[in-house]
Write an enzyme that holds these catalytic residues in place. Sequence first.
Site, mmCIF file in Angstrom:
data_model
loop_
_atom_site.group_PDB
_atom_site.id
_atom_site.type_symbol
_atom_site.label_atom_id
_atom_site.label_comp_id
_atom_site.label_asym_id
_atom_site.label_seq_id
_atom_site.Cartn_x
_atom_site.Cartn_y
_atom_site.Cartn_z
ATOM 1 N N ASN A 1 -10.681 -7.989 10.146
ATOM 2 C CA ASN A 1 -11.929 -7.286 9.849
ATOM 3 C C ASN A 1 -12.719 -7.950 8.721
ATOM 4 O O ASN A 1 -12.214 -8.088 7.599
ATOM 5 C CB ASN A 1 -11.578 -5.835 9.470
ATOM 6 C CG ASN A 1 -12.709 -4.871 9.699
ATOM 7 O OD1 ASN A 1 -13.761 -5.247 10.202
ATOM 8 N ND2 ASN A 1 -12.489 -3.615 9.328
ATOM 9 N N HIS B 1 -6.988 10.885 12.092
ATOM 10 C CA HIS B 1 -7.670 10.979 10.803
ATOM 11 C C HIS B 1 -8.606 12.177 10.718
ATOM 12 O O HIS B 1 -9.674 12.159 11.331
ATOM 13 C CB HIS B 1 -8.555 9.749 10.600
ATOM 14 C CG HIS B 1 -7.800 8.473 10.490
ATOM 15 N ND1 HIS B 1 -8.419 7.281 10.232
ATOM 16 C CD2 HIS B 1 -6.482 8.208 10.584
ATOM 17 C CE1 HIS B 1 -7.511 6.333 10.186
ATOM 18 N NE2 HIS B 1 -6.323 6.864 10.406
ATOM 19 N N ARG C 1 -3.755 12.797 9.138
ATOM 20 C CA ARG C 1 -4.067 12.253 7.811
ATOM 21 C C ARG C 1 -5.292 12.984 7.279
ATOM 22 O O ARG C 1 -6.251 13.193 8.028
ATOM 23 C CB ARG C 1 -4.355 10.760 7.942
ATOM 24 C CG ARG C 1 -4.468 10.048 6.621
ATOM 25 C CD ARG C 1 -4.904 8.602 6.805
ATOM 26 N NE ARG C 1 -6.354 8.499 6.861
ATOM 27 C CZ ARG C 1 -7.016 7.335 6.814
ATOM 28 N NH1 ARG C 1 -6.351 6.195 6.741
ATOM 29 N NH2 ARG C 1 -8.330 7.315 6.861
ATOM 30 N N TYR D 1 -12.891 6.482 0.307
ATOM 31 C CA TYR D 1 -12.265 5.865 1.469
ATOM 32 C C TYR D 1 -11.921 6.932 2.518
ATOM 33 O O TYR D 1 -11.425 8.011 2.181
ATOM 34 C CB TYR D 1 -10.970 5.110 1.068
ATOM 35 C CG TYR D 1 -10.188 4.808 2.299
ATOM 36 C CD1 TYR D 1 -10.612 3.787 3.146
ATOM 37 C CD2 TYR D 1 -9.129 5.608 2.694
ATOM 38 C CE1 TYR D 1 -9.979 3.563 4.353
ATOM 39 C CE2 TYR D 1 -8.478 5.389 3.892
ATOM 40 C CZ TYR D 1 -8.912 4.374 4.715
ATOM 41 O OH TYR D 1 -8.301 4.169 5.915
ATOM 42 N N ASP E 1 -3.896 8.643 2.604
ATOM 43 C CA ASP E 1 -4.019 7.208 2.286
ATOM 44 C C ASP E 1 -4.705 7.055 0.929
ATOM 45 O O ASP E 1 -5.891 7.390 0.782
ATOM 46 C CB ASP E 1 -4.839 6.519 3.381
ATOM 47 C CG ASP E 1 -4.788 4.997 3.285
ATOM 48 O OD1 ASP E 1 -4.310 4.480 2.255
ATOM 49 O OD2 ASP E 1 -5.228 4.338 4.243
ATOM 50 N N HIS F 1 -5.088 4.168 -0.400
ATOM 51 C CA HIS F 1 -5.857 2.930 -0.164
ATOM 52 C C HIS F 1 -5.927 2.030 -1.400
ATOM 53 O O HIS F 1 -7.004 1.605 -1.824
ATOM 54 C CB HIS F 1 -7.267 3.257 0.378
ATOM 55 C CG HIS F 1 -7.745 2.264 1.391
ATOM 56 N ND1 HIS F 1 -8.595 1.231 1.072
ATOM 57 C CD2 HIS F 1 -7.476 2.130 2.703
ATOM 58 C CE1 HIS F 1 -8.839 0.519 2.162
ATOM 59 N NE2 HIS F 1 -8.164 1.037 3.176
ATOM 60 N N GLU G 1 0.138 6.715 1.362
ATOM 61 C CA GLU G 1 0.027 5.330 1.816
ATOM 62 C C GLU G 1 -0.614 4.460 0.747
ATOM 63 O O GLU G 1 -1.554 4.902 0.071
ATOM 64 C CB GLU G 1 -0.837 5.349 3.084
ATOM 65 C CG GLU G 1 -1.104 4.002 3.685
ATOM 66 C CD GLU G 1 -1.953 4.158 4.938
ATOM 67 O OE1 GLU G 1 -1.869 5.215 5.614
ATOM 68 O OE2 GLU G 1 -2.721 3.239 5.221
ATOM 69 N N GLU H 1 -0.144 -2.495 5.605
ATOM 70 C CA GLU H 1 -1.207 -2.867 6.553
ATOM 71 C C GLU H 1 -1.880 -4.183 6.193
ATOM 72 O O GLU H 1 -2.402 -4.856 7.078
ATOM 73 C CB GLU H 1 -2.228 -1.735 6.700
ATOM 74 C CG GLU H 1 -3.055 -1.478 5.470
ATOM 75 C CD GLU H 1 -4.046 -0.334 5.650
ATOM 76 O OE1 GLU H 1 -3.659 0.697 6.215
ATOM 77 O OE2 GLU H 1 -5.197 -0.481 5.239
ATOM 78 N N ARG I 1 4.269 -0.603 7.201
ATOM 79 C CA ARG I 1 3.068 -0.439 8.042
ATOM 80 C C ARG I 1 2.502 -1.760 8.570
ATOM 81 O O ARG I 1 1.344 -1.849 8.950
ATOM 82 C CB ARG I 1 1.990 0.298 7.236
ATOM 83 C CG ARG I 1 2.228 1.784 7.258
ATOM 84 C CD ARG I 1 1.213 2.566 6.512
ATOM 85 N NE ARG I 1 -0.174 2.211 6.744
ATOM 86 C CZ ARG I 1 -0.874 2.487 7.847
ATOM 87 N NH1 ARG I 1 -0.307 3.087 8.858
ATOM 88 N NH2 ARG I 1 -2.144 2.145 7.921
ATOM 89 N N HIS J 1 0.005 0.213 11.247
ATOM 90 C CA HIS J 1 -1.447 0.329 11.102
ATOM 91 C C HIS J 1 -2.091 0.385 12.491
ATOM 92 O O HIS J 1 -1.716 -0.373 13.373
ATOM 93 C CB HIS J 1 -1.900 -0.931 10.347
ATOM 94 C CG HIS J 1 -3.324 -0.975 9.968
ATOM 95 N ND1 HIS J 1 -3.968 -2.163 9.708
ATOM 96 C CD2 HIS J 1 -4.244 0.003 9.768
ATOM 97 C CE1 HIS J 1 -5.218 -1.927 9.363
ATOM 98 N NE2 HIS J 1 -5.410 -0.629 9.383
ATOM 99 N N ASP K 1 -10.265 -1.251 13.890
ATOM 100 C CA ASP K 1 -10.503 -2.696 13.838
ATOM 101 C C ASP K 1 -9.326 -3.468 14.449
ATOM 102 O O ASP K 1 -9.368 -4.704 14.514
ATOM 103 C CB ASP K 1 -10.802 -3.175 12.405
ATOM 104 C CG ASP K 1 -9.824 -2.675 11.364
ATOM 105 O OD1 ASP K 1 -9.786 -1.459 11.118
ATOM 106 O OD2 ASP K 1 -9.094 -3.505 10.802
ATOM 107 N N GLU L 1 -0.174 4.936 13.716
ATOM 108 C CA GLU L 1 -1.554 5.367 13.444
ATOM 109 C C GLU L 1 -2.387 5.200 14.711
ATOM 110 O O GLU L 1 -2.260 4.213 15.430
ATOM 111 C CB GLU L 1 -2.146 4.507 12.324
ATOM 112 C CG GLU L 1 -3.543 4.951 11.910
ATOM 113 C CD GLU L 1 -4.114 4.092 10.779
ATOM 114 O OE1 GLU L 1 -3.614 2.962 10.565
ATOM 115 O OE2 GLU L 1 -5.055 4.553 10.118
ATOM 116 N N TRP M 1 -10.809 -1.866 -3.157
ATOM 117 C CA TRP M 1 -11.359 -0.959 -2.155
ATOM 118 C C TRP M 1 -10.231 -0.476 -1.265
ATOM 119 O O TRP M 1 -9.997 0.565 -0.936
ATOM 120 C CB TRP M 1 -12.430 -1.633 -1.284
ATOM 121 C CG TRP M 1 -12.989 -0.655 -0.303
ATOM 122 C CD1 TRP M 1 -13.898 0.341 -0.543
ATOM 123 C CD2 TRP M 1 -12.621 -0.500 1.083
ATOM 124 N NE1 TRP M 1 -14.113 1.084 0.598
ATOM 125 C CE2 TRP M 1 -13.336 0.578 1.602
ATOM 126 C CE3 TRP M 1 -11.729 -1.199 1.926
ATOM 127 C CZ2 TRP M 1 -13.220 1.008 2.925
ATOM 128 C CZ3 TRP M 1 -11.604 -0.789 3.235
ATOM 129 C CH2 TRP M 1 -12.338 0.304 3.743
#
Length: 402
Positions: A38, A123, A148, A160, A210, A212, A236, A262, A283, A312, A316, A339, A402
Amino acid sequence: MSKIERAEVFVASPGRNFVTLRLTTSDGVTGLGDATLNGRELAVASYLRDHVVPLLVDRDPANIEDIWQYLYRGAYWRRGPVTMTAVAAVDTALWDIKGKVAGLPVYQLLGGRSRDGVLVYSHASGTDTASLLDDVARFRDLGYKAIRAQAAVPDAGASYGVRKGTVYEPAAHSLPDEQPWSTEAYLDFAPTYLEAVRDRFGFGFHLLHDVHHRLTPIEAARFGKRVEDCRLFWMEDPTPAENQEAFRLIRQHTTTPVAVGETLSSIWDVQHLITEQLIDYVRTTVVHAGGITHLRRIFDLAALYQVRTGSHGATDLSPVTLAAAVHVDTAVPNFGIQEYMPHVAETMEVFRSEVRFEDGMLHAGDEPGLGVEYDEKAAERFPYEPRYLPVARRLDGSVHDW
Ligand code: KDG
Ligand code: MG
């Protein structure tokens, strides 16, 4: 002997960008591999077209392990997301071919069925606690047994995992969207909405969250401890995983299970996380961790240490990766959860997949190979569009993970 005769790399944007490798053998058998990274799609497309395709032509497609070793060790410059995604695409396409030649679905080649179906989580999100609760209710009505939960942190900009409209797509801008982040606001708010989900719906389903990569180890320890009564299935990526040792501190303070992997691309990236039991779920995925061959190696290492899988599966990752993941998940003994974010209709016009959702689970189907077809004519209607993931900045303007 059959040979790899043709290797084509397709870059298209049916709903979002995907890079797809198609191998064709001298017997006319085709195999598909996902090569999508991605926001860095063209780097992998070039790695494949310029440096891998010339090495594949005339090789025996049956020799999956040898081709894997040749591309990994033979490159000298090994590991890293671009290389491992390119190797993954070739490996996945070769497993697809092997399944078609054998007349067997890939999960049969991996040792056969260990379970009836593959438990998935999806999600739920909201711009505040009330809309998150509505979304959790919706996913429960759709039959999900694991959900999630993410909600927008007040006064901290775009958090996020929060969907705008029907689809969550963070790589939405032709240059990175810069989003503000406040750790203090997140640590105050996130536990309250996870508690609200349990208060409203109880404990009869799995709840995930998550982080993130946003917290330091001690902040993550505090967060994990604070939400213990929510009995999360996992938190996560509580902290970035470049330093595997960082997770020891989190473990010392909380029993909230931890999932990581991930963004990691090789067994070496997760070695200490697994062998020192610093995580509960690994993951890593087919597409970013060297394909089915290498992912199976990671999962087998994890099984020795009672670490379960949790691949994961954001949008994407193309339907080729999703199908490959479901075949692996069906076979491995230490499967945990998968996921699953359904792809949009444009994506499914280009990738026709046998994978089916039913009653909170995914099913691989019994077509030989992976059970996915790529419609290159349909793909021509969706040319590549440059898209970046966002960048986070703290409220003082400095760059954050991020
Ligand atoms: O490309 C990045 C996304 O796949 C990632 O942000 C999604 O964290 C993610 C997840 O858990 O699905
Ligand atoms: Mg994640």
